[in-house]
Scaffold this motif. Sequence first.
Motif, PDB file in Angstrom:
ATOM      1  N   LYS A 201       0.834  -1.201   0.000  1.00 32.11           N
ATOM      2  CA  LYS A 201       0.000   0.000   0.000  1.00 32.11           C
ATOM      3  C   LYS A 201       0.872   1.255   0.000  1.00 32.11           C
ATOM      4  O   LYS A 201       0.602   2.223  -0.722  1.00 32.11           O
ATOM      5  N   ARG A 202       1.939   1.224   0.803  1.00 35.85           N
ATOM      6  CA  ARG A 202       2.858   2.364   0.842  1.00 35.85           C
ATOM      7  C   ARG A 202       3.594   2.515  -0.487  1.00 35.85           C
ATOM      8  O   ARG A 202       3.775   3.634  -0.981  1.00 35.85           O
TER       9      ARG A 202
ATOM     10  N   ARG B  75       2.641   6.522  -7.021  1.00 35.31           N
ATOM     11  CA  ARG B  75       1.688   7.483  -7.565  1.00 35.31           C
ATOM     12  C   ARG B  75       2.163   8.917  -7.316  1.00 35.31           C
ATOM     13  O   ARG B  75       2.081   9.775  -8.220  1.00 35.31           O
ATOM     14  N   GLN B  76       2.681   9.191  -6.131  1.00 33.53           N
ATOM     15  CA  GLN B  76       3.144  10.539  -5.801  1.00 33.53           C
ATOM     16  C   GLN B  76       4.353  10.928  -6.642  1.00 33.53           C
ATOM     17  O   GLN B  76       4.442  12.047  -7.160  1.00 33.53           O
ATOM     18  N   PHE B  77       5.282   9.984  -6.819  1.00 32.91           N
ATOM     19  CA  PHE B  77       6.469  10.313  -7.617  1.00 32.91           C
ATOM     20  C   PHE B  77       6.104  10.532  -9.085  1.00 32.91           C
ATOM     21  O   PHE B  77       6.667  11.416  -9.743  1.00 32.91           O
ATOM     22  N   GLU B  78       5.191   9.736  -9.607  1.00 31.29           N
ATOM     23  CA  GLU B  78       4.765   9.933 -10.998  1.00 31.29           C
ATOM     24  C   GLU B  78       4.168  11.324 -11.176  1.00 31.29           C
ATOM     25  O   GLU B  78       4.419  11.982 -12.198  1.00 31.29           O
ATOM     26  N   ASN B  79       3.403  11.759 -10.187  1.00 29.48           N
ATOM     27  CA  ASN B  79       2.833  13.119 -10.263  1.00 29.48           C
ATOM     28  C   ASN B  79       3.938  14.171 -10.254  1.00 29.48           C
ATOM     29  O   ASN B  79       3.891  15.141 -11.021  1.00 29.48           O
ATOM     30  N   ASP B  80       4.931  13.977  -9.397  1.00 31.47           N
ATOM     31  CA  ASP B  80       6.040  14.931  -9.319  1.00 31.47           C
ATOM     32  C   ASP B  80       6.861  14.918 -10.606  1.00 31.47           C
ATOM     33  O   ASP B  80       7.284  15.974 -11.093  1.00 31.47           O
TER      34      ASP B  80
ATOM     35  N   ALA C  87      10.132   3.214  -4.308  1.00 32.23           N
ATOM     36  CA  ALA C  87      10.886   2.381  -5.241  1.00 32.23           C
ATOM     37  C   ALA C  87      11.099   3.050  -6.589  1.00 32.23           C
ATOM     38  O   ALA C  87      12.209   3.054  -7.127  1.00 32.23           O
ATOM     39  N   LEU C  88      10.055   3.610  -7.160  1.00 32.60           N
ATOM     40  CA  LEU C  88      10.176   4.226  -8.484  1.00 32.60           C
ATOM     41  C   LEU C  88      11.140   5.402  -8.454  1.00 32.60           C
ATOM     42  O   LEU C  88      11.899   5.612  -9.403  1.00 32.60           O
ATOM     43  N   ALA C  89      11.124   6.149  -7.374  1.00 33.84           N
ATOM     44  CA  ALA C  89      12.045   7.277  -7.249  1.00 33.84           C
ATOM     45  C   ALA C  89      13.493   6.790  -7.177  1.00 33.84           C
ATOM     46  O   ALA C  89      14.396   7.424  -7.741  1.00 33.84           O
ATOM     47  N   ARG C  90      13.725   5.676  -6.509  1.00 30.80           N
ATOM     48  CA  ARG C  90      15.085   5.139  -6.434  1.00 30.80           C
ATOM     49  C   ARG C  90      15.553   4.634  -7.795  1.00 30.80           C
ATOM     50  O   ARG C  90      16.741   4.738  -8.130  1.00 30.80           O
TER      51      ARG C  90
END
Length: 224
Positions: free
Chosen positions: A46-47, A53-58, A81-84
């Motif tokens: 969930k986290r 989702r938040q990183f994709e928006n940024d 994870a996606l940000a890393r």
Amino acid sequence: MPASSDMSLLSLLWHASIPVQIVMLILVVISIISWTYIFSKRAALKRAAAQTRQFENDFWAGGDLNMLQQSVATRHDEHGALARIFDAGMTEFIKARRNNLGGDALLDGPRRAMSAAYQREMDTLESNLSFLASAGSVSPYIGLLGTVWGIMHAFMGLSTMQQATLASVAPGIAEALIATAIGLFAAIPAVVAYNRYTTDIDRLSIRFDSFIDEFLNILQRQVR
């Protein structure tokens, strides 16, 4: 167990034979560990979904990628994870440009770095899922083993009785069947959670793959 014995659940568990009690104990331990992993993995996925989702928006907000990379580099855990994965690729891209690499060589480093970061993140997301799969597949058989042993023990006890009745063998069979019930109680939640979490991880994996391809396209346009 005599026919007049108490047929309550606790009494059946207490008077079960030692092998059956050992089987039940093993299943209870498996169930406890499974539920621990189920709750922890649910919170982790969930986290991860929220952070992705938040990183994709940024990322798609159109800001400066260098500033975004610096923000991610200082707060890895907060971005997810996606940000890393992005940080690994962007860091290699910056190094390649400093080394005056050009053409395909400029993108090879970011591609390999993001691929390695992607694999690390997937390994983390998939951790403990193998235990849930094993618990779901093995627990019913462990319970069945306890049931078979318990029924054998109950019928062997009839050999010492002059008159065998259903009432005399019922408690022994009942305590044996409890092992199967506990096995199913341990297996069913593990199987349901494994299938659900595998689907969630696959969805995240698709989003990661898509982002890597799109980010490489952006870097390629910058090179041109």
